[in-house]
Design a protein around this motif. Structure first.
Motif, PDB file in Angstrom:
ATOM      1  N   ILE A   1       5.738   1.071  18.481  1.00 19.62           N
ATOM      2  CA  ILE A   1       5.317   0.358  17.310  1.00 19.62           C
ATOM      3  C   ILE A   1       4.279   0.787  17.335  1.00 19.62           C
ATOM      4  O   ILE A   1       3.182  -0.091  16.380  1.00 19.62           O
ATOM      5  CB  ILE A   1       5.816  -0.960  17.993  1.00 19.62           C
ATOM      6  CG1 ILE A   1       6.772  -2.205  17.971  1.00 19.62           C
ATOM      7  CG2 ILE A   1       5.342  -2.014  16.726  1.00 19.62           C
ATOM      8  CD1 ILE A   1       7.401  -1.428  16.535  1.00 19.62           C
TER       9      ILE A   1
ATOM     10  N   ALA B   1      -0.510  -1.347  19.552  1.00 15.11           N
ATOM     11  CA  ALA B   1      -0.585  -2.044  18.066  1.00 15.11           C
ATOM     12  C   ALA B   1       0.427  -3.397  18.734  1.00 15.11           C
ATOM     13  O   ALA B   1       1.399  -4.187  18.475  1.00 15.11           O
ATOM     14  CB  ALA B   1       0.002  -2.154  16.991  1.00 15.11           C
ATOM     15  N   GLU B   2      -0.039  -3.960  20.356  1.00  9.72           N
ATOM     16  CA  GLU B   2       0.859  -4.604  21.046  1.00  9.72           C
ATOM     17  C   GLU B   2       0.646  -6.549  20.177  1.00  9.72           C
ATOM     18  O   GLU B   2       1.359  -7.091  20.346  1.00  9.72           O
ATOM     19  CB  GLU B   2      -0.565  -5.387  22.262  1.00  9.72           C
ATOM     20  CG  GLU B   2      -0.707  -3.780  23.416  1.00  9.72           C
ATOM     21  CD  GLU B   2      -1.192  -2.719  22.880  1.00  9.72           C
ATOM     22  OE1 GLU B   2      -2.053  -3.213  21.665  1.00  9.72           O
ATOM     23  OE2 GLU B   2      -1.416  -1.670  23.265  1.00  9.72           O
ATOM     24  N   SER B   3      -0.105  -7.083  19.463  1.00  9.86           N
ATOM     25  CA  SER B   3       0.504  -7.745  18.160  1.00  9.86           C
ATOM     26  C   SER B   3       1.612  -7.904  17.679  1.00  9.86           C
ATOM     27  O   SER B   3       2.286  -8.606  17.899  1.00  9.86           O
ATOM     28  CB  SER B   3      -0.890  -8.430  17.595  1.00  9.86           C
ATOM     29  OG  SER B   3      -1.959  -8.343  18.936  1.00  9.86           O
ATOM     30  N   ASN B   4       1.515  -6.935  17.261  1.00 10.51           N
ATOM     31  CA  ASN B   4       2.801  -6.477  15.836  1.00 10.51           C
ATOM     32  C   ASN B   4       4.559  -6.196  17.275  1.00 10.51           C
ATOM     33  O   ASN B   4       5.338  -6.493  16.695  1.00 10.51           O
ATOM     34  CB  ASN B   4       1.845  -5.372  15.165  1.00 10.51           C
ATOM     35  CG  ASN B   4       3.359  -5.015  14.038  1.00 10.51           C
ATOM     36  OD1 ASN B   4       3.592  -5.818  13.441  1.00 10.51           O
ATOM     37  ND2 ASN B   4       3.492  -3.413  14.082  1.00 10.51           N
TER      38      ASN B   4
ATOM     39  N   GLY C   1       5.411  -9.073  18.006  1.00  6.85           N
ATOM     40  CA  GLY C   1       5.961  -9.346  16.846  1.00  6.85           C
ATOM     41  C   GLY C   1       6.882  -9.583  16.683  1.00  6.85           C
ATOM     42  O   GLY C   1       8.242  -9.700  15.543  1.00  6.85           O
ATOM     43  N   ILE C   2       7.007  -8.060  16.407  1.00  8.40           N
ATOM     44  CA  ILE C   2       7.985  -7.168  15.629  1.00  8.40           C
ATOM     45  C   ILE C   2       9.231  -7.936  16.473  1.00  8.40           C
ATOM     46  O   ILE C   2      10.811  -7.937  16.397  1.00  8.40           O
ATOM     47  CB  ILE C   2       8.424  -5.802  15.616  1.00  8.40           C
ATOM     48  CG1 ILE C   2       7.185  -5.419  14.434  1.00  8.40           C
ATOM     49  CG2 ILE C   2       9.042  -5.666  15.528  1.00  8.40           C
ATOM     50  CD1 ILE C   2       7.183  -4.021  14.252  1.00  8.40           C
TER      51      ILE C   2
ATOM     52  N   ASP D   1      -1.317 -14.927  22.203  1.00  7.57           N
ATOM     53  CA  ASP D   1      -1.675 -14.706  21.119  1.00  7.57           C
ATOM     54  C   ASP D   1      -0.071 -15.010  21.097  1.00  7.57           C
ATOM     55  O   ASP D   1       0.831 -16.298  20.712  1.00  7.57           O
ATOM     56  CB  ASP D   1      -2.478 -15.241  20.307  1.00  7.57           C
ATOM     57  CG  ASP D   1      -2.579 -16.415  19.200  1.00  7.57           C
ATOM     58  OD1 ASP D   1      -1.732 -17.738  19.792  1.00  7.57           O
ATOM     59  OD2 ASP D   1      -2.808 -16.099  18.251  1.00  7.57           O
ATOM     60  N   GLN D   2       0.492 -14.022  20.651  1.00  2.92           N
ATOM     61  CA  GLN D   2       1.203 -13.731  20.186  1.00  2.92           C
ATOM     62  C   GLN D   2       2.752 -14.014  21.038  1.00  2.92           C
ATOM     63  O   GLN D   2       3.719 -14.439  20.524  1.00  2.92           O
ATOM     64  CB  GLN D   2       1.688 -12.284  19.871  1.00  2.92           C
ATOM     65  CG  GLN D   2       0.378 -12.004  18.097  1.00  2.92           C
ATOM     66  CD  GLN D   2      -0.818 -12.150  18.617  1.00  2.92           C
ATOM     67  OE1 GLN D   2      -0.802 -11.746  20.023  1.00  2.92           O
ATOM     68  NE2 GLN D   2      -1.081 -11.951  17.577  1.00  2.92           N
TER      69      GLN D   2
END
Lengths: 324, 279
Positions: free
Chosen positions: A61, A64-67, A70-71, A97-98
């Protein structure tokens, strides 16, 4: 590293991260629902083994750790078992947060690997070190938190985490750890600590690389006539209350040892349980409210007092407090 | 219902009007919530659920082949709940327990607590990533469902939205459709004043997305755009829907500070009259 030498443990040729990579490949082979998400560190976390063997079930990914989280959560909702992987420092500190909403609060079946936990990751320095990961994970109800201590328990933990239905965090290390358990016969039940050394004078509760150090310390203490029980607390949550209560009752003093900040780590959680169940004198080995620095892992462990010598010293204090 | 029958535009407008009334009652009764943020996206959600866009089975919320709808702007939860009740996912009585203890109808949607909620949202910026995950999952499962994600405009200030936008284009997620509820206001004021987003069309295009613009309160226009983006191959699509925050209630439209607060019972009475056309 000389971990496990005094305890007579057999060195293992591969770093624990490579063992993780092999263990992950095994579960991916056994379970076609396993997918792996990488934060562009597959060559460091060794998820690259899965990438090479099952490219369709591997997703880089990017940085982009947040993404990434989420993915992974979306894939879990589709019935897959995502292993969301990166360095624990980057993953948890960027995407807390994610992990909180999409994984913990949603109570989905996702697995989070925090690799390069602790301070033993080569000379890359404190920006890359995960010294607060157990405290951060402690703030996320629903998560099981695992910290394997050797190659066999890494294999067992990755399998147990994959089979368990729900959120799991697993901490890995970059360094090579000696063999504590036989490779083909490692007892590993989530939430059940392993007694890796019997003893009745005090108990050393340790996780991760500190289990081998605790066994070294116990070997030194034995020569002084102090018999230490050593508990491998491979599951930080849910914590094995029975094992801790028994240790407090039967040995009368407890030392904790972890490659983590003392605040909010394994030791502070052990202390809460002991305080409730059967208060006894305790001492704590860990990082005392400090970031560390670049350096050879052995030098860092010595400077920041995370060695068998430090555990033995704490044990003598706890033992004396018990007698006094 | 696997494939929703096409509903006449006039009927959809009536559904949207009734959904606004539901949102008004829910938030007024709860004494808090985000009615104006829900009003701005009411036609978008109406078109999706009742205009024949989404395929779903209310009695089988996790039907693997369902189209996904993710309410990324989680504060518009009352709108989502109104739609889920009307679609038959949940008992209608349940929505009147919004924000009360022991109710699954939480202030912001929580996945695995209420049927039909595909992702936990409310910390803004997270829904599009979940949408990309559903796209990848569908691909692995060899299912050809579509994934719709409703974004807020202020939400597009969050970096994760652009991380997900980049990934969606990278993975050529042509079954992913984002809808931007572009009402031009965020919590503390006009977006252009607080944190400028323009040029939005250019931003999405430069991230590799197919971009359409729509009148977000014109159901026919929205349905046409949803149909148009189905033909797009090799890239994700976004429909930038121009909307009015608080749409449908004039004094809410005129005051952006209604963002995070419910109407008082007196204001609600006026709003009810306006929505019912009796004022």
């Amino acid at each position: 590293m000389e971990l496990g030498k005094q305890a007579g443990l057999k060195p293992y040729p591969q770093p624990l991260r490579n063992v993780f990579g092999e263990a992950l490949l095994n579960v991916a082979r056994d379970n076609e629902k396993v997918v792996v998400l990488d934060g562009d560190l597959g060559n460091s976390t060794k998820t690259e083994y899965v990438r090479q063997t099952f490219p369709d079930r591997f997703f880089n990914i990017g940085i982009a750790e947040s993404n990434l989280v989420g993915i992974g959560a979306g894939l879990a909702a589709c019935g897959f078992v995502p292993w969301i992987t990166s360095f624990s420092s980057f993953l948890l500190c960027n995407a807390y947060d994610q992990i909180r909403l999409a994984v913990a609060m949603s109570n989905i079946n996702a697995k989070v690997l925090g690799s390069h936990g602790g301070i033993t990751l080569g000379k890359d320095g404190p920006t890359q070190m995960g010294i607060e990961d157990l405290a951060l994970m402690g703030g996320l109800p629903t998560f099981v938190i695992l910290v394997p201590s050797d190659p066999a328990s890494m294999h067992a933990a990755v399998k147990a985490a994959t089979d368990y239905v729900g959120p799991v965090f697993l901490r890995s290390s970059r360094v090579a750890l000696p063999e504590i358990y036989p490779m083909d016969n490692c007892p590993f039940e989530i939430g059940k600590a392993n007694v890796v050394r019997q003893g009745s004078d005090l108990t050393i509760v340790a996780c991760g690389i500190m289990v081998a150090a605790a066994l070294d310390a116990a070997a030194v203490l034995a020569k002084e006539g102090i018999e230490a029980r050593v508990l491998d607390m491979h599951t930080i949550r849910p914590m094995d209350v029975d094992a801790l209560a028994a240790a407090a009752r039967e040995t009368g003093a407890i030392v904790t040892a972890e490659e983590h900040l003392l605040q909010g780590g394994m030791g502070s959680n052990v202390a809460r349980v002991v305080a409730e169940q059967h208060p006894v004198p305790m001492r704590f080995v860990g990082l005392a409210d400090t970031y560390t620095e670049s350096g050879d892992p052995d030098d860092l462990l010595r400077k920041y007092k995370l060695t068998a010598v430090d555990i033995a010293a704490a044990a003598r204090e706890a033992y004396a407090a018990k007698a006094g | 219902m696997d494939a929703n029958p096409k509903t006449a535009v006039s009927e959809l407008n009536e559904i949207a009007r009734q959904m606004r009334l539901d949102i008004l009652e829910m938030t007024t009764q709860a004494g808090s919530g985000h009615p104006s943020s829900s009003f701005s996206a009411t036609e978008i959600v109406t078109a999706l659920y009742f205009g024949g866009v989404l395929c779903y089975r209310p009695d089988e919320p996790l039907w693997p082949e369902r189209d996904r709808f993710i309410m990324s702007k989680g504060h518009a939860a009352p709108l989502l709940y109104a739609a889920l009740a009307r679609a038959g996912y949940i008992e209608r009585d349940l929505i009147w327990t919004l924000r009360e203890v022991d109710s699954p109808v939480q202030g912001h949607p929580i996945q695995n607590v209420l049927p039909g909620v595909e992702a936990t949202t409310g910390s803004l910026g997270q829904g599009l990533s979940a949408g990309v995950g559903h796209v990848l999952g569908g691909r692995l499962n060899q299912l050809d469902y579509r994934v719709y994600v409703l974004l807020g405009d202020g939400e597009c200030e969050a970096g994760q939205v652009w991380e997900a936008a980049m990934a969606a284009a990278h993975f050529q997620a042509d079954n992913l459709v984002a809808i931007l509820d572009y009402n031009k206001f965020q919590e503390t004021g006009p977006i252009s004043r607080e944190m400028a987003l323009e040029p939005l069309v250019d931003k999405w295009r430069s991230f590799g997305w197919h971009v359409e613009e729509a009148d977000g309160h014109d159901v026919a226009d929205l349905l046409a755009k949803f149909a148009a983006v189905e033909a797009v191959k090799g890239q994700p699509s976004i429909i930038i829907a121009h909307t009015v925050k608080g749409k449908g209630v004039s004094f809410v439209e005129a005051d952006f500070t209604f963002h995070g607060r419910a109407l008082t019972p007196q204001q609600a009475e006026l709003a009810r009259e306006e929505l019912n056309g009796t004022r």
